[in-house]
Scaffold this motif. Structure first.
Motif, PDB file in Angstrom:
ATOM      1  N   ASP A   1       1.299  -0.737  -0.096  1.00 18.35           N
ATOM      2  CA  ASP A   1      -0.497   0.191   0.271  1.00 18.35           C
ATOM      3  C   ASP A   1       0.699   0.832   0.066  1.00 18.35           C
ATOM      4  O   ASP A   1       1.616   1.790   0.692  1.00 18.35           O
ATOM      5  CB  ASP A   1      -0.916   0.113   1.346  1.00 18.35           C
ATOM      6  N   VAL A   2       0.890   2.085  -0.869  1.00 18.89           N
ATOM      7  CA  VAL A   2       2.319   3.104  -1.162  1.00 18.89           C
ATOM      8  C   VAL A   2       1.232   4.264  -0.937  1.00 18.89           C
ATOM      9  O   VAL A   2       1.514   5.537  -1.473  1.00 18.89           O
ATOM     10  CB  VAL A   2       2.731   3.334  -2.721  1.00 18.89           C
ATOM     11  N   GLY A   3      -0.027   4.382  -0.680  1.00 17.19           N
ATOM     12  CA  GLY A   3      -1.322   5.494  -0.904  1.00 17.19           C
ATOM     13  C   GLY A   3      -1.469   6.058  -1.396  1.00 17.19           C
ATOM     14  O   GLY A   3      -1.860   7.624  -2.118  1.00 17.19           O
ATOM     15  N   ALA A   4      -1.301   5.435  -2.967  1.00 14.42           N
ATOM     16  CA  ALA A   4      -2.426   5.663  -3.761  1.00 14.42           C
ATOM     17  C   ALA A   4      -3.811   6.132  -3.985  1.00 14.42           C
ATOM     18  O   ALA A   4      -4.375   4.771  -3.066  1.00 14.42           O
ATOM     19  CB  ALA A   4      -2.096   4.574  -5.224  1.00 14.42           C
ATOM     20  N   TYR A   5      -4.127   6.371  -4.940  1.00 17.75           N
ATOM     21  CA  TYR A   5      -5.795   6.390  -4.959  1.00 17.75           C
ATOM     22  C   TYR A   5      -6.257   7.147  -6.524  1.00 17.75           C
ATOM     23  O   TYR A   5      -5.227   8.013  -7.145  1.00 17.75           O
ATOM     24  CB  TYR A   5      -6.203   8.140  -4.797  1.00 17.75           C
ATOM     25  N   TYR A   6      -6.497   6.003  -7.247  1.00 16.75           N
ATOM     26  CA  TYR A   6      -7.260   6.076  -8.731  1.00 16.75           C
ATOM     27  C   TYR A   6      -8.350   5.509  -8.736  1.00 16.75           C
ATOM     28  O   TYR A   6      -8.488   4.394  -9.324  1.00 16.75           O
ATOM     29  CB  TYR A   6      -5.700   5.052  -9.037  1.00 16.75           C
ATOM     30  N   PRO A   7      -9.300   6.636  -9.097  1.00 15.94           N
ATOM     31  CA  PRO A   7     -10.763   5.420  -9.249  1.00 15.94           C
ATOM     32  C   PRO A   7     -11.371   4.976 -10.655  1.00 15.94           C
ATOM     33  O   PRO A   7     -11.948   5.644 -10.925  1.00 15.94           O
ATOM     34  CB  PRO A   7     -11.689   6.542  -8.537  1.00 15.94           C
ATOM     35  N   HIS A   8      -9.923   4.359 -10.955  1.00 13.08           N
ATOM     36  CA  HIS A   8     -11.005   3.639 -12.035  1.00 13.08           C
ATOM     37  C   HIS A   8     -10.812   2.300 -12.518  1.00 13.08           C
ATOM     38  O   HIS A   8      -9.853   1.611 -11.234  1.00 13.08           O
ATOM     39  CB  HIS A   8      -9.305   4.283 -13.353  1.00 13.08           C
ATOM     40  N   ARG A   9     -11.479   1.269 -13.526  1.00 17.83           N
ATOM     41  CA  ARG A   9     -11.693   0.333 -13.405  1.00 17.83           C
ATOM     42  C   ARG A   9     -10.216   0.051 -14.626  1.00 17.83           C
ATOM     43  O   ARG A   9      -9.892   0.399 -15.923  1.00 17.83           O
ATOM     44  CB  ARG A   9     -12.682  -0.183 -14.458  1.00 17.83           C
ATOM     45  N   VAL A  10      -9.602  -1.285 -14.001  1.00 18.40           N
ATOM     46  CA  VAL A  10      -7.777  -1.598 -14.547  1.00 18.40           C
ATOM     47  C   VAL A  10      -7.221  -3.152 -15.210  1.00 18.40           C
ATOM     48  O   VAL A  10      -7.689  -3.806 -13.824  1.00 18.40           O
ATOM     49  CB  VAL A  10      -6.708  -0.426 -13.967  1.00 18.40           C
ATOM     50  N   THR A  11      -7.421  -2.942 -15.833  1.00 13.93           N
ATOM     51  CA  THR A  11      -6.264  -4.525 -15.953  1.00 13.93           C
ATOM     52  C   THR A  11      -5.074  -4.328 -16.808  1.00 13.93           C
ATOM     53  O   THR A  11      -4.259  -3.185 -16.592  1.00 13.93           O
ATOM     54  CB  THR A  11      -7.404  -5.111 -17.303  1.00 13.93           C
ATOM     55  N   TYR A  12      -4.447  -5.251 -16.032  1.00 11.72           N
ATOM     56  CA  TYR A  12      -3.187  -5.894 -15.761  1.00 11.72           C
ATOM     57  C   TYR A  12      -2.432  -6.512 -17.181  1.00 11.72           C
ATOM     58  O   TYR A  12      -2.656  -7.273 -16.960  1.00 11.72           O
ATOM     59  CB  TYR A  12      -2.465  -5.408 -14.566  1.00 11.72           C
ATOM     60  N   HIS A  13      -1.638  -5.816 -18.111  1.00  3.38           N
ATOM     61  CA  HIS A  13      -0.979  -6.490 -18.926  1.00  3.38           C
ATOM     62  C   HIS A  13       0.853  -7.034 -18.479  1.00  3.38           C
ATOM     63  O   HIS A  13       1.667  -5.877 -17.918  1.00  3.38           O
ATOM     64  CB  HIS A  13      -0.466  -5.988 -19.866  1.00  3.38           C
TER      65      HIS A  13
ATOM     66  N   ALA B   1      -8.646  -8.937 -26.019  1.00  2.00           N
ATOM     67  CA  ALA B   1      -8.614  -9.463 -24.572  1.00  2.00           C
ATOM     68  C   ALA B   1      -9.176  -7.691 -23.752  1.00  2.00           C
ATOM     69  O   ALA B   1      -9.197  -8.486 -23.031  1.00  2.00           O
ATOM     70  CB  ALA B   1      -6.939  -9.821 -24.182  1.00  2.00           C
ATOM     71  N   VAL B   2      -7.460  -6.896 -24.345  1.00  2.00           N
ATOM     72  CA  VAL B   2      -7.915  -5.631 -22.747  1.00  2.00           C
ATOM     73  C   VAL B   2      -8.843  -4.759 -23.109  1.00  2.00           C
ATOM     74  O   VAL B   2     -10.603  -5.380 -22.376  1.00  2.00           O
ATOM     75  CB  VAL B   2      -6.900  -4.356 -23.524  1.00  2.00           C
ATOM     76  N   LEU B   3      -9.553  -5.206 -24.201  1.00  2.00           N
ATOM     77  CA  LEU B   3     -11.364  -4.470 -24.857  1.00  2.00           C
ATOM     78  C   LEU B   3     -12.267  -5.567 -24.016  1.00  2.00           C
ATOM     79  O   LEU B   3     -13.548  -5.470 -23.676  1.00  2.00           O
ATOM     80  CB  LEU B   3     -11.505  -4.206 -25.896  1.00  2.00           C
ATOM     81  N   SER B   4     -11.623  -6.574 -23.791  1.00  3.95           N
ATOM     82  CA  SER B   4     -13.071  -7.676 -23.525  1.00  3.95           C
ATOM     83  C   SER B   4     -13.737  -6.696 -22.200  1.00  3.95           C
ATOM     84  O   SER B   4     -14.320  -8.194 -21.014  1.00  3.95           O
ATOM     85  CB  SER B   4     -12.489  -9.320 -23.603  1.00  3.95           C
ATOM     86  N   THR B   5     -12.821  -7.366 -21.319  1.00  8.90           N
ATOM     87  CA  THR B   5     -12.615  -7.019 -19.064  1.00  8.90           C
ATOM     88  C   THR B   5     -13.343  -5.204 -19.080  1.00  8.90           C
ATOM     89  O   THR B   5     -13.462  -4.751 -18.371  1.00  8.90           O
ATOM     90  CB  THR B   5     -10.857  -6.568 -19.187  1.00  8.90           C
ATOM     91  N   HIS B   6     -13.666  -4.520 -20.467  1.00  6.66           N
ATOM     92  CA  HIS B   6     -14.026  -3.277 -20.673  1.00  6.66           C
ATOM     93  C   HIS B   6     -13.594  -2.356 -19.419  1.00  6.66           C
ATOM     94  O   HIS B   6     -14.092  -1.564 -19.243  1.00  6.66           O
ATOM     95  CB  HIS B   6     -15.660  -3.574 -19.817  1.00  6.66           C
ATOM     96  N   ALA B   7     -12.522  -2.618 -19.322  1.00  5.69           N
ATOM     97  CA  ALA B   7     -11.687  -1.340 -18.220  1.00  5.69           C
ATOM     98  C   ALA B   7     -10.784  -0.403 -19.365  1.00  5.69           C
ATOM     99  O   ALA B   7     -10.773   0.284 -20.415  1.00  5.69           O
ATOM    100  CB  ALA B   7     -10.404  -2.238 -18.039  1.00  5.69           C
ATOM    101  N   GLU B   8     -11.347   0.576 -18.175  1.00  5.52           N
ATOM    102  CA  GLU B   8     -10.352   2.206 -18.386  1.00  5.52           C
ATOM    103  C   GLU B   8      -9.166   2.590 -19.455  1.00  5.52           C
ATOM    104  O   GLU B   8      -9.008   3.028 -19.690  1.00  5.52           O
ATOM    105  CB  GLU B   8     -11.277   3.348 -17.481  1.00  5.52           C
ATOM    106  N   VAL B   9      -8.978   1.435 -18.528  1.00  2.00           N
ATOM    107  CA  VAL B   9      -7.416   1.596 -18.366  1.00  2.00           C
ATOM    108  C   VAL B   9      -6.426   0.134 -18.895  1.00  2.00           C
ATOM    109  O   VAL B   9      -7.017  -0.564 -17.547  1.00  2.00           O
ATOM    110  CB  VAL B   9      -6.976   2.583 -16.706  1.00  2.00           C
ATOM    111  N   CYS B  10      -5.312   0.215 -19.269  1.00  5.25           N
ATOM    112  CA  CYS B  10      -4.381  -1.021 -19.326  1.00  5.25           C
ATOM    113  C   CYS B  10      -3.116  -0.125 -18.911  1.00  5.25           C
ATOM    114  O   CYS B  10      -2.970   0.758 -19.295  1.00  5.25           O
ATOM    115  CB  CYS B  10      -4.474  -1.593 -21.002  1.00  5.25           C
ATOM    116  N   THR B  11      -2.103  -1.681 -17.679  1.00  2.00           N
ATOM    117  CA  THR B  11      -1.707  -0.867 -17.477  1.00  2.00           C
ATOM    118  C   THR B  11      -0.036  -1.978 -17.584  1.00  2.00           C
ATOM    119  O   THR B  11      -1.042  -3.155 -17.791  1.00  2.00           O
ATOM    120  CB  THR B  11      -1.732  -0.477 -15.875  1.00  2.00           C
ATOM    121  N   ALA B  12       0.675  -1.428 -17.439  1.00  2.00           N
ATOM    122  CA  ALA B  12       2.070  -2.330 -17.466  1.00  2.00           C
ATOM    123  C   ALA B  12       3.377  -1.990 -16.496  1.00  2.00           C
ATOM    124  O   ALA B  12       2.956  -0.350 -16.482  1.00  2.00           O
ATOM    125  CB  ALA B  12       2.173  -2.879 -18.996  1.00  2.00           C
ATOM    126  N   GLY B  13       4.472  -2.561 -16.811  1.00  2.00           N
ATOM    127  CA  GLY B  13       5.322  -1.998 -16.349  1.00  2.00           C
ATOM    128  C   GLY B  13       6.786  -1.205 -16.966  1.00  2.00           C
ATOM    129  O   GLY B  13       7.266  -1.601 -16.582  1.00  2.00           O
TER     130      GLY B  13
END
Length: 266
Positions: free
Chosen positions: A125-137, A198-210
């Motif tokens: 928990d790094v104290g972040a706040y991000y009110p979005h639907r997110v999927t991770y690649h 695959a990303v669009l099938s999640t209905h995510a607002e955001v796709c994230t990765a490192g």
């Protein structure tokens, strides 16, 4: 702890907001962040393309730039994998054993961002706040070479307001692979098409990765579809707070070979 930030050449030239977010996040967690001014490329691009001899000077510069650093952190699994698995080999192949040993020692103090947060600082928990639907690649190098495992997901699950949705076929490559996307454009685009579906099938607002490189590739395709899903680096999400401005600019620079709209199956 004094942490040296390795911004990486791609982040520095294409998505500097990722480097700045990494620095802000580490400072918020109490780290003394420095950015060595002589840093440049890690040499991965040269090695992967077959220019090992030309990579020797790049490896030497990297070792000099970060010599004496207590810890080196980069927002890139790909570049950290290169530091761990390529730099010493390049030096040893060239007959420079002293440089090879220095590169190995430096690699032992070099971490991908999620590794550093979870394994070294011991936080999820790094104290972040991000009110979005997110999927991770999970990018290929971070998954297969660095074996970061579920560290990024553990960090994302602790972000307030964030809804994390599982990405189908997550472990499949997005098709970027550096110059692979240029030299094998048709294959790369086919792989990208599957990843975008695959990303669009999640209905995510955001796709994230490192890795900014993979996000650039995926984001470039998504922007052409005008699907409304954007790409945001993991560091930018973790650096977000209720008081900060949330990242709105997608990491979707155009990849050179994409001149048509790839179709995504429904």
């Amino acid at each position: 702890m004094k942490v040296s930030l390795f911004a990486t050449c791609l982040v520095d030239t294409m998505t500097p907001s990722v480097g700045m977010a990494t620095g802000r996040l580490l400072q918020r967690l109490g780290q003394d962040v420095v950015v060595p001014p002589t840093q440049a490329c890690c040499g991965q691009m040269h090695v992967n393309t077959g220019y090992r001899r030309e990579a020797l000077g790049i490896v030497a510069n990297h070792v000099r730039a970060f010599a004496g650093a207590e810890a080196i952190v980069a927002p890139s699994g790909s570049c950290v994998a290169s530091i761990h698995h390529q730099q010493a080999a390049v030096a040893r192949r060239a007959g420079d054993e002293a440089l090879a040993q220095a590169a190995e020692e430096l690699a032992g103090r070099t971490y991908e961002l999620s590794q550093f947060l979870v394994d070294v600082l011991g936080v999820t928990d790094v104290g972040a706040y991000y009110p979005h639907r997110v999927t991770y690649h999970p990018t290929c190098h971070s998954l297969r070479l660095l074996e970061v495992g579920d560290r990024p997901q553990r960090l994302l699950r602790a972000v307030r307001g964030l809804e994390l949705v599982e990405l189908p076929g997550a472990e499949q490559c997005c098709g970027f692979g550096g110059t692979f996307a240029v030299k094998n454009a048709d294959t790369s685009t086919a792989m990208l098409t599957d990843k975008m579906a695959a990303v669009l099938s999640t209905h995510a607002e955001v796709c994230t990765a490192g890795d900014a490189s993979c996000l650039m590739h995926i984001g470039g395709g998504l922007s052409r579809l005008r699907a409304g899903t954007r790409t945001v680096h993991l560091a930018e999400i973790l650096a977000s707070t209720e008081q900060s401005t949330h990242p709105t600019t997608p990491t979707d620079a155009v990849t050179p070979h994409q001149t048509t709209h790839p179709s995504v199956p429904a």
